[in-house]
Scaffold this active site. Structure first.
Site, PDB file in Angstrom:
ATOM      1  N   ASP A  45       0.814  -1.215   0.000  1.00 56.07           N
ATOM      2  CA  ASP A  45       0.000   0.000   0.000  1.00 56.07           C
ATOM      3  C   ASP A  45       0.847   1.264   0.000  1.00 56.07           C
ATOM      4  OD1 ASP A  45       0.865  -0.556   2.543  1.00 56.07           O
ATOM      5  OD2 ASP A  45      -1.095  -0.448   3.493  1.00 56.07           O
ATOM      6  N   GLU A 100       8.756  -1.282   4.514  1.00 55.89           N
ATOM      7  CA  GLU A 100       8.702  -1.629   3.091  1.00 55.89           C
ATOM      8  C   GLU A 100       9.805  -0.971   2.269  1.00 55.89           C
ATOM      9  OE1 GLU A 100       4.153  -1.445   4.128  1.00 55.89           O
ATOM     10  OE2 GLU A 100       6.019  -0.589   4.892  1.00 55.89           O
ATOM     11  N   HIS A 154       6.377 -10.884   5.574  1.00 54.77           N
ATOM     12  CA  HIS A 154       5.347 -11.492   4.735  1.00 54.77           C
ATOM     13  C   HIS A 154       5.937 -11.869   3.371  1.00 54.77           C
ATOM     14  CE1 HIS A 154       0.783 -11.056   3.592  1.00 54.77           C
ATOM     15  NE2 HIS A 154       1.315 -12.113   3.032  1.00 54.77           N
ATOM     16  N   THR A 178       1.126  -9.479  12.591  1.00 59.67           N
ATOM     17  CA  THR A 178       1.493  -9.717  11.202  1.00 59.67           C
ATOM     18  C   THR A 178       0.950 -11.019  10.631  1.00 59.67           C
ATOM     19  OG1 THR A 178       3.370 -10.068   9.716  1.00 59.67           O
ATOM     20  CG2 THR A 178       3.699 -10.682  12.009  1.00 59.67           C
ATOM     21  N   GLY A 179       0.463 -10.943   9.396  1.00 55.17           N
ATOM     22  CA  GLY A 179       0.050 -12.140   8.675  1.00 55.17           C
ATOM     23  C   GLY A 179       1.214 -13.023   8.275  1.00 55.17           C
TER      24      GLY A 179
END
Length: 376
Positions: free
Chosen positions: A30, A178, A185, A252-253
């Site tokens: 994103d 990021e 992830h 977190t996924g």
């Protein structure tokens, strides 16, 4: 749930000047919220992901009697596969295109030259040719895997001085989150892609590198990592002043993906409806391992033997002493203990006959999940 899914997919069936899905306000990252604000920017990663989703969803449409939709999804998947190959940059796949057609994640860029998820999903989607998949992952090794600091970067170099404005990602300090740090992830997908290519030694090496306990073995490591050793961190910094420091935890996924990478990608256990498969990709040094799996009230002991010291390839399987198809071992919740023996050797690398993407697996999992524990 099915109707909700196909509506989302139908909305994603867009195409820009390069024949790839429009990125809109962003995609998985994103922070790329200014790549396509005018509605013309495209995402290579969404193309790979959509290719995988369409491959999983088309058969379900057929099973539900919606043959026209199934045919449309198959045709779009084939078209996407062709267009995605045009995103090849020479040594890796590009990540996206801005509204004006400028590539992102390209050797043409001064920053953000390579992005890991455009490479890993080229592999995981099953869409990229084998040779290009291997070259793309070789570029990941060269540019994004930092064994010295124990991180796998999302992209490199981080955004800082470039005239390009991909979005708020540029507001992060270089090497943080990021913007050129480890985003766990995505790092888990690196391990899964290596396992999919059969690189068991390297996949397990990097899996251990992501394991938070291995960032906290000594007092000096604890001082550097500064987060819990028992919870996966969503990100790990690579800025020179904070290199190796853990970021956000507990939300977190990537924790779920680490579980799937270890259980499914490395140990090879995947449930598919009333059956399960065992198709591991392990270090060649492992002589054997076992999994204790409780399915409902029924315990399964799965023993995998590796007499030839291979990374992958299933030669045979047995269920309770009788020969079994390793691609479709029957499941039965009868309350009685069952024993599965799998022997690695010369055989099919993927017992089901074709690679299964994470989207395939997600679509095939019934509501009751396994509760395994593994023993080396």
């Amino acid at each position: 749930m099915f109707e909700h899914g196909v509506r989302a997919v139908d909305r994603a069936l867009t195409a820009g000047a390069h024949g790839l899905p429009l990125i809109g306000s962003c995609d998985w990252n994103d922070g790329y919220n200014r790549v396509g604000p005018e509605g013309r920017g495209e995402s290579v990663w969404v193309g790979w992901f959509l290719h995988a989703v369409l491959g999983a969803l088309a058969p379900l449409c057929g099973e539900r009697g919606d043959a026209p939709r199934a045919a449309r999804y198959r045709a779009e998947r084939e078209r996407l596969g062709t267009m995605l190959e045009q995103a090849w940059d020479g040594e890796w796949y590009r990540r996206a295109y801005f509204d004006d057609g400028t590539p992102l994640g390209s050797s043409q860029n001064d920053e953000g030259k390579i992005d890991s998820i455009a490479q890993t999903w080229a592999v995981l989607s099953g869409a990229a040719p084998r040779k290009r998949s291997e070259r793309a992952m070789s570029a990941v090794r060269t540019h994004l895997v930092r064994r010295g600091s124990g991180v796998i970067l999302l992209l490199s170099p981080p955004f800082d001085h470039t005239v390009l404005d991909p979005g708020y990602i540029k507001g992060y300090i270089p090497g943080i989150r990021e913007n050129g740090g480890q985003y766990t992830h995505a790092a888990a997908w690196v391990v899964l892609a290596l396992a999919r290519l059969g690189s068991g030694d390297e996949a397990v090496e990097l899996f251990h590198m992501l394991n938070p306990i291995n960032h906290s073995r000594t007092a000096s490591e604890v001082e550097k990592y500064m987060t819990e050793p028992y919870a996966v961190a969503g990100d790990v910094y690579d800025h020179p002043a904070h290199r190796g420091r853990g970021g956000w935890t507990w939300y977190t996924g990537s924790a779920g993906w680490m579980y799937r990478v270890g259980l499914e990608g490395i140990l090879g256990l995947q449930r598919r409806g009333a059956c399960f498969t065992v198709d591991p990709c392990i270090p060649s040094s492992w002589p054997t391992y076992s999994i204790e799996w409780r399915f409902g009230t029924t315990p399964y002991t799965i023993v995998v033997e590796n007499p030839e010291r291979r990374c992958r390839g299933v030669a045979s399987a047995e269920l309770d002493g009788s020969p079994a198809d390793p691609a479709a071992i029957p499941l039965s919740d009868d309350g009685r203990p069952h024993r599965v023996r799998v022997v690695l050797g010369a055989g099919r690398d993927v017992p089901s006959g074709s690679p299964r993407t994470p989207a395939d697996q997600a679509g095939a999992h019934p509501s009751r999940a396994p509760e395994p524990s593994a023993h080396g």
